[in-house]
Structure formats: C-alpha cells, structure tokens
Design a protein around this motif. Structure first.
Motif, PDB file in Angstrom:
ATOM      1  N   UNK A   2       0.729  -1.589  -0.387  1.00 13.07           N
ATOM      2  CA  UNK A   2      -0.285  -0.013  -0.120  1.00 13.07           C
ATOM      3  C   UNK A   2       0.869   1.020   0.208  1.00 13.07           C
ATOM      4  N   UNK A   3       1.743   0.603   0.404  1.00 11.71           N
ATOM      5  CA  UNK A   3       2.702   2.807   1.320  1.00 11.71           C
ATOM      6  C   UNK A   3       3.645   2.485  -0.116  1.00 11.71           C
ATOM      7  N   UNK A   4       3.864   1.722  -1.003  1.00  6.66           N
ATOM      8  CA  UNK A   4       4.853   2.208  -2.396  1.00  6.66           C
ATOM      9  C   UNK A   4       3.985   2.297  -3.399  1.00  6.66           C
ATOM     10  N   UNK A   5       2.364   1.975  -3.593  1.00  7.95           N
ATOM     11  CA  UNK A   5       1.551   3.136  -4.599  1.00  7.95           C
ATOM     12  C   UNK A   5       1.749   4.551  -4.680  1.00  7.95           C
ATOM     13  N   UNK A   6       2.210   4.931  -5.751  1.00  9.58           N
ATOM     14  CA  UNK A   6       2.528   5.678  -5.961  1.00  9.58           C
ATOM     15  C   UNK A   6       1.421   6.667  -5.887  1.00  9.58           C
ATOM     16  N   UNK A   7       0.438   6.484  -5.338  1.00  9.19           N
ATOM     17  CA  UNK A   7      -0.453   7.680  -5.119  1.00  9.19           C
ATOM     18  C   UNK A   7      -0.614   7.463  -3.457  1.00  9.19           C
ATOM     19  N   UNK A   8      -0.044   7.069  -3.130  1.00 11.36           N
ATOM     20  CA  UNK A   8      -0.556   6.443  -1.477  1.00 11.36           C
ATOM     21  C   UNK A   8       1.073   7.124  -0.835  1.00 11.36           C
ATOM     22  N   UNK A   9       2.305   6.686  -1.482  1.00  5.86           N
ATOM     23  CA  UNK A   9       3.285   7.415  -0.612  1.00  5.86           C
ATOM     24  C   UNK A   9       3.529   8.480   0.489  1.00  5.86           C
ATOM     25  N   UNK A  10       2.397   9.210   0.812  1.00 10.16           N
ATOM     26  CA  UNK A  10       2.138   9.966   2.107  1.00 10.16           C
ATOM     27  C   UNK A  10       1.747   9.229   3.295  1.00 10.16           C
ATOM     28  N   UNK A  11       1.372   8.167   3.098  1.00  7.41           N
ATOM     29  CA  UNK A  11       0.982   6.976   4.462  1.00  7.41           C
ATOM     30  C   UNK A  11       2.419   5.363   4.293  1.00  7.41           C
ATOM     31  N   UNK A  12       3.824   5.986   3.881  1.00  7.18           N
ATOM     32  CA  UNK A  12       5.034   5.935   4.824  1.00  7.18           C
ATOM     33  C   UNK A  12       5.269   6.561   5.701  1.00  7.18           C
ATOM     34  N   UNK A  13       4.525   7.361   6.537  1.00  5.36           N
ATOM     35  CA  UNK A  13       4.656   8.182   7.118  1.00  5.36           C
ATOM     36  C   UNK A  13       3.707   8.027   8.314  1.00  5.36           C
ATOM     37  N   UNK A  14       3.424   7.332   7.899  1.00  9.65           N
ATOM     38  CA  UNK A  14       2.293   6.653   9.319  1.00  9.65           C
ATOM     39  C   UNK A  14       3.411   5.345   9.747  1.00  9.65           C
ATOM     40  N   UNK A  15       2.788   5.599  11.355  1.00 15.69           N
ATOM     41  CA  UNK A  15       3.427   5.213  12.367  1.00 15.69           C
ATOM     42  C   UNK A  15       2.994   3.322  12.137  1.00 15.69           C
ATOM     43  N   UNK A  16       4.915   2.770  11.934  1.00 13.82           N
ATOM     44  CA  UNK A  16       4.567   1.203  11.312  1.00 13.82           C
ATOM     45  C   UNK A  16       4.483   0.459  12.806  1.00 13.82           C
ATOM     46  N   UNK A  17       3.373  -0.421  12.601  1.00 12.43           N
ATOM     47  CA  UNK A  17       3.702  -1.224  13.965  1.00 12.43           C
ATOM     48  C   UNK A  17       3.884  -2.790  13.369  1.00 12.43           C
ATOM     49  N   UNK A  18       4.574  -3.451  13.907  1.00 10.02           N
ATOM     50  CA  UNK A  18       4.670  -4.014  13.847  1.00 10.02           C
ATOM     51  C   UNK A  18       4.425  -5.514  14.411  1.00 10.02           C
ATOM     52  N   UNK A  19       3.422  -6.083  14.524  1.00  9.49           N
ATOM     53  CA  UNK A  19       2.815  -7.137  15.597  1.00  9.49           C
ATOM     54  C   UNK A  19       3.588  -8.928  15.942  1.00  9.49           C
TER      55      UNK A  19
END
Length: 357
Positions: A179-196
């Motif tokens: 999702x975060x590497x999609x060219x229109x959704x790169x802003x989500x790379x700034x989302x906090x990543x929680x890996x459970x």
C-alpha cells in the motif's frame, strides 16, 4: 457466585487485556490529544493471521470514542468506500438533498447519494468538525486498489487542511508494504508502522495469572508455565488456551486450575487452532504451495535452508522461488536470514507432519 470466562477466542473480539500493546495505545492517545498534525494519528499495522491486528484496531477505536471522535470501522473487501459513506451519513441530519444517481450510487433509504470522491471527502470533513473522525481499515490485502487510492487521497487532503482526522489500517506484512509504495499513497510511508510479533513468555505468563486471578480463579506457577508454552506467544492461541482451561475448571465447579484442566484445555485449544487457523489457511493454497510447506515441515524444527526445501521437492531453488515468495506474502512462512525460512504460524509444522501419518 458464577464467574464469567474472561478469555475471548473469537476473531476480532477484544481480550481482557491487550498484552504488550500499552505503549502503542498511549502514543495514539497522545496523538489525538495533541491535535491535527500529530504523526501517530496515521498508523499502519502489520502481522500474521491471529497476531492481534483487529483487536488493536478495536482498541484504537475505543480510545478515539472516549475523546468524542466518530469511529468508522470497515473491512477492506470490495465496496468499503460505500460502507464508509453510509456510516458517515447515518450520523448526519440530512434535510433536503437531491443528487443525481451514478454508477457508483448507494441507496440511503429514499435518498440516493452519489459516491463520488467529493461526496465522501465532504462527509469525512463534516464528521471531523463534529468532534473528530477515525477510520480503521482491516484486512488491507483484500482491498481493491482503486478504492484504496480514493480513500487515501481524501485522507491526505483532509490532513493538509488540518482536519481533526486519524486513520489506521491493518493487514498482512506484504500487503501493508504494498500500500505505502503505491505512487498515489506514498504519504502513508509517514504513518507509524506497528509490526505485531509474538509476545514474550514473561508477558504471556503474567497475563494468564493476572487475568485468571481477577476473574476468580487461581493457577500455580508451574501450570501457568505450561499454558505459556502451549500458547507459543501467539495472541489468538493465548485466548484459546485460556478459554478452554478455564472452562475445564468451571465444569468441575472449581476456583483452582488443576493439572487435568490444563491438559484437557490445551488439547482442545490445539484442535480448535487447527480448525480455525491452520486448515482455512491451507485451503487457500495451490497444490505446489502446499507441497512446499510439507517439504519445509519435513526439514525439522527451526529455520531451514531454501535449498533443502527445494531438494525435498525434487526441484531447484530457482524453480521453487515463486512458491516461497507467495507463501511469505501470505504470511504463512517467514524469511529468517539469508536463504532460510520457517513457519510463521505455530503448530503448522506439526499439523502437516501429522496429516501425512
């Protein structure tokens, strides 16, 4: 006095406590309190099946509701933008609106509202002004990419406008990364990543003893250790083990967990885990993917070299590389360093070996 079983081994149900998730929830609480622009208002949650992604999304929703936010929880299968719009409109006072229907129209009683990007964006902005808005999106691996882009674009615009919004989405690791590497959704790379990940034995042991004590039963430390070992640090298995061990003691009308309860409860929990987690996962596989898993099971405990798995299949590592990748993407196996893999879900190795006997 009858005590209610405190364990909740049902997909998405909140357990009595979110083991090891306190810091994540505290960070989110502070982000909501600090207002628009706080980084932890955007969160991407990844992990294998049963590790507690949906439970964490539910907990984030409870935090937001306590602060007056409207919370919209949706699964990511087709049509989730429609469902978000429906949920937002159910909370609005609509007087006289006339919108021409479109191919994306959704019916709200006698009212037809067009699901255009503008419409869903306006509904989200309106909700954000009425105390705040949190949207949670689960099982992102099932999401149509066009709907993800539509929702993501609207959320990005709201953030730029300083709207009082938060957004959290969850899914299998490869899907969340996609999702975060999609060219229109790169802003989500700034989302906090929680890996459970799996929980520590210490966290699990404390949880078992404290949960049972608060709910009216006691358990000796050595028996609690058996529950910890059987749970393998896997949140869903923790709930299964706790539930069936508790039930075994309750049927004896006892306030003390005995060794017979532990033995019976673990056995039933293992059977339930097989039918609820492992068997559905295997049914989704191609014959060659299942063959790869069975070869990995025969390699023995712990991480195995990909070349050894391929050799047992009678093929080269190059020939089996696509099966390996798909199984990693499906979070059924995990990479354990260069050229090595292992099962991502506990008890799958044992299940596969037992089924070949």
């Amino acid at each position: 006095m009858r005590h209610i079983n405190p364990f909740k081994p049902t997909a998405g149900m909140n357990p009595p406590e979110l083991i090891g998730r306190d810091m994540m929830l505290s960070d989110f609480e502070e982000a909501l309190d600090n207002g628009p622009g706080a980084p932890d208002r955007l969160m991407r949650i990844s992990g294998v099946r049963g590790v507690g992604k949906t439970v964490l999304l539910n907990a984030l929703g409870e935090v937001a509701r306590a602060r007056g936010f409207q919370v919209v929880d949706v699964a990511s299968n087709s049509g989730f933008c429609d469902r978000i719009l429906n949920a937002l409109h159910r909370h609005m006072e609509l007087t006289s609106v006339s919108v021409a229907p479109t191919v994306f129209g959704v019916n709200l009683g006698a009212l037809e509202v067009s699901k255009s990007a503008t419409q869903i964006g306006e509904a989200m902005f309106s909700a954000s002004k009425r105390g705040g808005l949190l949207i949670t999106l689960d099982e992102v691996q099932d999401a149509p990419i066009d709907e993800l882009r539509e929702l993501g674009n609207e959320i990005q615009l709201l953030i730029r406008q300083g709207a009082n919004v938060a957004f959290a989405f969850a899914g299998l690791p490869a899907s969340v990364d996609g999702v975060v590497v999609d060219e229109t959704l790169t802003f989500l790379q700034r989302a906090k990543h929680v890996e459970l990940a799996r929980l520590s034995d210490f966290e699990v042991g404390e949880s078992f003893e404290e949960t049972m004590r608060r709910a009216g039963k006691t358990i000796e430390a050595d028996l609690a250790e058996e529950l910890v070992k059987a749970s393998a640090g896997y949140p869903f298995m923790i709930q299964l083990v706790g539930y069936y061990v508790w039930q075994a003691a309750a049927r004896r009308d006892s306030g003390v967990i005995a060794s017979e309860d532990v033995e019976k409860g673990i056995r039933i929990a293992r059977e339930s885990f097989d039918s609820m987690v492992i068997e559905p996962a295997l049914r989704r596989l191609s014959p060659m993917q299942e063959k790869y898993l069975r070869a990995l099971a025969r390699c023995g405990e712990g991480p195995s070299a990909s070349g050894d798995v391929s050799a047992l299949m009678g093929a080269s590592s190059k020939d089996t590389g696509s099966y390996r990748k798909r199984l990693i993407d499906a979070a059924l196996i995990e990479s354990c360093g260069y050229g090595k893999v292992d099962f991502a879900i506990p008890y799958m190795r044992e299940y596969l070996l037992r089924s070949e006997e």
